[in-house]
Design a protein around this motif. Structure first.
Motif, mmCIF file in Angstrom:
data_model
loop_
_atom_site.group_PDB
_atom_site.id
_atom_site.type_symbol
_atom_site.label_atom_id
_atom_site.label_comp_id
_atom_site.label_asym_id
_atom_site.label_seq_id
_atom_site.Cartn_x
_atom_site.Cartn_y
_atom_site.Cartn_z
ATOM 1 N N TYR A 70 0.872 -1.176 0.000
ATOM 2 C CA TYR A 70 0.000 0.000 0.000
ATOM 3 C C TYR A 70 0.908 1.224 0.000
ATOM 4 O O TYR A 70 1.781 1.359 0.863
ATOM 5 C CB TYR A 70 -0.878 0.051 1.251
ATOM 6 C CG TYR A 70 -2.179 -0.692 1.120
ATOM 7 C CD1 TYR A 70 -3.074 -0.403 0.092
ATOM 8 C CD2 TYR A 70 -2.537 -1.662 2.032
ATOM 9 C CE1 TYR A 70 -4.275 -1.076 -0.023
ATOM 10 C CE2 TYR A 70 -3.737 -2.340 1.924
ATOM 11 C CZ TYR A 70 -4.602 -2.034 0.902
ATOM 12 O OH TYR A 70 -5.790 -2.692 0.780
ATOM 13 N N ILE A 71 0.719 2.103 -0.977
ATOM 14 C CA ILE A 71 1.478 3.348 -1.033
ATOM 15 C C ILE A 71 0.514 4.480 -1.365
ATOM 16 O O ILE A 71 -0.590 4.233 -1.830
ATOM 17 C CB ILE A 71 2.633 3.269 -2.056
ATOM 18 C CG1 ILE A 71 2.113 3.080 -3.477
ATOM 19 C CG2 ILE A 71 3.609 2.156 -1.695
ATOM 20 C CD1 ILE A 71 3.202 3.190 -4.530
ATOM 21 N N PRO A 72 0.912 5.732 -1.142
ATOM 22 C CA PRO A 72 0.017 6.855 -1.432
ATOM 23 C C PRO A 72 -0.424 6.860 -2.898
ATOM 24 O O PRO A 72 0.381 6.636 -3.808
ATOM 25 C CB PRO A 72 0.867 8.086 -1.110
ATOM 26 C CG PRO A 72 1.841 7.593 -0.080
ATOM 27 C CD PRO A 72 2.152 6.185 -0.498
ATOM 28 N N GLU A 73 -1.715 7.102 -3.096
ATOM 29 C CA GLU A 73 -2.297 7.105 -4.431
ATOM 30 C C GLU A 73 -1.554 8.075 -5.350
ATOM 31 O O GLU A 73 -1.195 9.172 -4.957
ATOM 32 C CB GLU A 73 -3.769 7.502 -4.345
ATOM 33 C CG GLU A 73 -4.509 7.399 -5.647
ATOM 34 C CD GLU A 73 -6.001 7.656 -5.497
ATOM 35 O OE1 GLU A 73 -6.714 7.379 -6.462
ATOM 36 O OE2 GLU A 73 -6.441 8.111 -4.425
ATOM 37 N N GLY A 74 -1.314 7.616 -6.575
ATOM 38 C CA GLY A 74 -0.663 8.450 -7.564
ATOM 39 C C GLY A 74 0.842 8.282 -7.642
ATOM 40 O O GLY A 74 1.485 8.893 -8.492
ATOM 41 N N THR A 75 1.426 7.464 -6.766
ATOM 42 C CA THR A 75 2.883 7.308 -6.786
ATOM 43 C C THR A 75 3.335 5.983 -7.408
ATOM 44 O O THR A 75 4.474 5.874 -7.831
ATOM 45 C CB THR A 75 3.486 7.419 -5.373
ATOM 46 O OG1 THR A 75 2.904 6.433 -4.535
ATOM 47 C CG2 THR A 75 3.271 8.788 -4.777
ATOM 48 N N CYS A 76 2.478 5.006 -7.486
ATOM 49 C CA CYS A 76 2.866 3.674 -7.942
ATOM 50 C C CYS A 76 3.499 3.678 -9.332
ATOM 51 O O CYS A 76 4.586 3.147 -9.536
ATOM 52 C CB CYS A 76 1.665 2.724 -7.924
ATOM 53 S SG CYS A 76 2.086 1.042 -8.477
ATOM 54 N N GLU A 77 2.813 4.261 -10.272
ATOM 55 C CA GLU A 77 3.296 4.199 -11.648
ATOM 56 C C GLU A 77 4.520 5.082 -11.892
ATOM 57 O O GLU A 77 5.128 5.024 -12.946
ATOM 58 C CB GLU A 77 2.157 4.503 -12.611
ATOM 59 C CG GLU A 77 1.124 3.374 -12.570
ATOM 60 C CD GLU A 77 -0.073 3.605 -13.460
ATOM 61 O OE1 GLU A 77 -0.574 4.744 -13.505
ATOM 62 O OE2 GLU A 77 -0.498 2.634 -14.103
ATOM 63 N N LYS A 78 4.907 5.859 -10.893
ATOM 64 C CA LYS A 78 6.134 6.649 -10.982
ATOM 65 C C LYS A 78 7.348 5.814 -10.577
ATOM 66 O O LYS A 78 8.477 6.205 -10.837
ATOM 67 C CB LYS A 78 6.040 7.885 -10.075
ATOM 68 C CG LYS A 78 4.973 8.865 -10.523
ATOM 69 C CD LYS A 78 4.860 10.020 -9.547
ATOM 70 C CE LYS A 78 3.728 10.952 -9.943
ATOM 71 N NZ LYS A 78 3.526 12.013 -8.955
ATOM 72 N N LEU A 79 7.103 4.687 -9.914
ATOM 73 C CA LEU A 79 8.183 3.821 -9.450
ATOM 74 C C LEU A 79 8.587 2.834 -10.550
ATOM 75 O O LEU A 79 7.731 2.286 -11.245
ATOM 76 C CB LEU A 79 7.738 3.034 -8.213
ATOM 77 C CG LEU A 79 7.339 3.876 -6.998
ATOM 78 C CD1 LEU A 79 6.789 2.982 -5.905
ATOM 79 C CD2 LEU A 79 8.522 4.681 -6.484
ATOM 80 N N THR A 80 9.867 2.581 -10.684
ATOM 81 C CA THR A 80 10.344 1.613 -11.660
ATOM 82 C C THR A 80 9.756 0.248 -11.337
ATOM 83 O O THR A 80 9.893 -0.244 -10.218
ATOM 84 C CB THR A 80 11.891 1.528 -11.632
ATOM 85 O OG1 THR A 80 12.404 2.824 -11.901
ATOM 86 C CG2 THR A 80 12.398 0.533 -12.646
ATOM 87 N N GLY A 81 9.051 -0.330 -12.288
ATOM 88 C CA GLY A 81 8.438 -1.640 -12.101
ATOM 89 C C GLY A 81 7.070 -1.594 -11.453
ATOM 90 O O GLY A 81 6.411 -2.612 -11.322
ATOM 91 N N GLY A 82 6.620 -0.422 -10.993
ATOM 92 C CA GLY A 82 5.346 -0.298 -10.308
ATOM 93 C C GLY A 82 4.158 -0.436 -11.261
ATOM 94 O O GLY A 82 4.189 0.072 -12.372
ATOM 95 N N SER A 83 3.133 -1.165 -10.805
ATOM 96 C CA SER A 83 1.927 -1.363 -11.602
ATOM 97 C C SER A 83 0.714 -1.427 -10.671
ATOM 98 O O SER A 83 0.813 -1.932 -9.562
ATOM 99 C CB SER A 83 2.044 -2.676 -12.376
ATOM 100 O OG SER A 83 0.828 -2.964 -13.042
ATOM 101 N N LEU A 84 -0.406 -0.934 -11.152
ATOM 102 C CA LEU A 84 -1.631 -0.977 -10.357
ATOM 103 C C LEU A 84 -2.321 -2.331 -10.466
ATOM 104 O O LEU A 84 -3.308 -2.579 -9.779
ATOM 105 C CB LEU A 84 -2.581 0.145 -10.775
ATOM 106 C CG LEU A 84 -2.054 1.551 -10.533
ATOM 107 C CD1 LEU A 84 -2.997 2.597 -11.097
ATOM 108 C CD2 LEU A 84 -1.810 1.791 -9.059
ATOM 109 N N GLU A 85 -1.807 -3.206 -11.310
ATOM 110 C CA GLU A 85 -2.378 -4.557 -11.496
ATOM 111 C C GLU A 85 -1.267 -5.594 -11.393
ATOM 112 O O GLU A 85 -0.137 -5.346 -11.815
ATOM 113 C CB GLU A 85 -3.046 -4.675 -12.858
ATOM 114 C CG GLU A 85 -4.233 -3.750 -13.020
ATOM 115 C CD GLU A 85 -4.903 -3.875 -14.384
ATOM 116 O OE1 GLU A 85 -4.634 -4.872 -15.094
ATOM 117 O OE2 GLU A 85 -5.681 -2.985 -14.727
#
Length: 87
Positions: A70-85
């Protein structure tokens, strides 16, 4: 009470009120969290990471594609390898 003591007391009261109002403003801003897949270190995921895992801390490898945090909304896709699915 002399003038110096009065100024010091007034300053302390103002500082206290400023801190109290800043704290209540920060507390009123609720942070929305989202699941971010593919960014957890091995054993550091927040919950179930697919087959063979049960819950928090059970991911087998770093950046496991079906393990999430769980991370603050809107930051996931800014992370290398991060995905909402899960991938």
């Amino acid at each position: 009470m002399n003038k110096t003591q009065s100024i010091a007391l007034s300053t302390a009261i103002v500082a206290g009120l400023t801190l109290a109002s800043t704290s209540s403003i920060a507390a009123s801003k609720k942070v929305t969290m989202e699941k971010c897949y593919g960014v957890a270190a091995a054993g550091q995921n927040d919950c179930a990471a697919g087959p063979g895992t049960s819950c928090a801390g059970t991911s087998k490898t770093d950046d496991q594609k079906n393990a999430w945090l769980y991370i603050p909304e809107g930051t996931c896709e800014k992370l290398t390898g991060g995905s909402l699915e899960a991938m």
